[in-house]
Design an enzyme around this catalytic site. Structure first.
Site, short mmCIF file in Angstrom:
data_model
loop_
_atom_site.label_atom_id
_atom_site.label_comp_id
_atom_site.label_asym_id
_atom_site.label_seq_id
_atom_site.Cartn_x
_atom_site.Cartn_y
_atom_site.Cartn_z
N HIS A 10 0.84 -1.19 0.00
CA HIS A 10 0.00 0.00 0.00
C HIS A 10 0.88 1.24 0.00
O HIS A 10 2.10 1.17 0.13
CB HIS A 10 -0.98 0.00 1.19
CG HIS A 10 -0.37 0.20 2.53
ND1 HIS A 10 -1.06 0.68 3.61
CD2 HIS A 10 0.89 -0.03 2.99
CE1 HIS A 10 -0.27 0.75 4.67
NE2 HIS A 10 0.92 0.32 4.31
N HIS B 39 4.96 0.34 -0.29
CA HIS B 39 5.67 -0.63 0.53
C HIS B 39 4.69 -1.72 0.93
O HIS B 39 3.50 -1.63 0.65
CB HIS B 39 6.28 0.04 1.77
CG HIS B 39 5.25 0.60 2.70
ND1 HIS B 39 4.53 1.75 2.42
CD2 HIS B 39 4.80 0.14 3.89
CE1 HIS B 39 3.68 1.97 3.41
NE2 HIS B 39 3.83 1.02 4.32
N GLU C 56 0.21 -5.17 11.66
CA GLU C 56 0.93 -4.70 10.48
C GLU C 56 2.42 -5.05 10.56
O GLU C 56 3.03 -5.40 9.56
CB GLU C 56 0.75 -3.19 10.37
CG GLU C 56 1.36 -2.56 9.15
CD GLU C 56 1.03 -1.08 9.05
OE1 GLU C 56 -0.11 -0.75 8.70
OE2 GLU C 56 1.94 -0.27 9.33
N CYS D 150 5.84 6.10 4.74
CA CYS D 150 4.71 5.29 4.26
C CYS D 150 3.94 5.94 3.10
O CYS D 150 3.00 5.36 2.59
CB CYS D 150 3.76 4.96 5.41
SG CYS D 150 4.51 3.83 6.60
N HIS E 47 -1.18 -10.38 -1.64
CA HIS E 47 -0.34 -10.01 -2.78
C HIS E 47 -1.02 -8.99 -3.70
O HIS E 47 -0.83 -9.01 -4.92
CB HIS E 47 0.12 -11.25 -3.54
CG HIS E 47 1.21 -11.97 -2.80
ND1 HIS E 47 0.93 -12.83 -1.77
CD2 HIS E 47 2.56 -11.91 -2.91
CE1 HIS E 47 2.07 -13.31 -1.29
NE2 HIS E 47 3.08 -12.76 -1.95
N HIS F 215 3.51 -5.13 3.78
CA HIS F 215 3.52 -5.70 5.13
C HIS F 215 3.10 -7.16 5.08
O HIS F 215 2.34 -7.57 4.21
CB HIS F 215 2.55 -4.96 6.05
CG HIS F 215 2.87 -3.53 6.26
ND1 HIS F 215 3.90 -3.10 7.07
CD2 HIS F 215 2.32 -2.40 5.75
CE1 HIS F 215 3.96 -1.78 7.06
NE2 HIS F 215 3.01 -1.32 6.26
#
Length: 150
Positions: A16, A29, A136, A25, A75, A31
């Site tokens: 995201h 990137h 996260e 952020c 994904h 998680h």
């Protein structure tokens, strides 16, 4: 009969970007999310029912969460559809990438609200969603509790 809470844990990988954010952020990137889903209800008391003694079959809960959350978000790259990331999303989609456009900033806080609604809509009527925990990172998570969201 007592109410019992049943929890099933899931994991998925999602990318995201937080448009307008003033830190790292803002960049795309990903998680390794961990989602804990807790439902509450009374165990089935009908001894002729194959689910006798269960609040819900863990397999049934897994099916709901996989279809609504894991299979959708795993994904994928998630962007707020109301940001300039829409152009990037279109480009990525044209290259065959799995991109989700949502109507919220894709933070853990907003994702867990979205997930709660999706799961609640699929639960059998005798069950209630009690809580969700969306982790996260190893040290950061968002929680949603039904008792605080009536």
């Amino acid at each position: 009969m007592s109410n019992i809470r049943i929890t099933k844990q899931f994991s998925f990988e999602t990318g995201h970007a937080l448009y307008g954010y003033d830190g790292k952020c803002k960049n795309i990137h990903g998680h390794s999310y961990k989602l804990s889903v807790t439902v509450i209800g009374k165990p089935i008391t009908d001894s002729t029912n194959v689910k006798f003694g269960m609040v819900i079959d863990f397999g049934d809960l897994k099916k709901i969460v996989k279809e609504e959350i894991v299979d959708v978000f795993d994904h994928a790259t998630v962007f707020n559809k109301n940001t300039p990331h829409v152009d990037l999303a279109k480009d990525l989609k044209s290259l065959g990438h799995n991109v989700l456009l949502v109507d919220y900033q894709p933070t853990s806080e907003m994702m867990v609200i979205d997930f709660a609604e999706k799961i609640k809509n699929r639960l059998p009527k005798q069950l209630n969603l009690h809580s969700l925990k969306l982790q996260e990172t190893d040290s950061c998570f968002a929680e949603w509790f039904a008792s605080e969201n009536n």
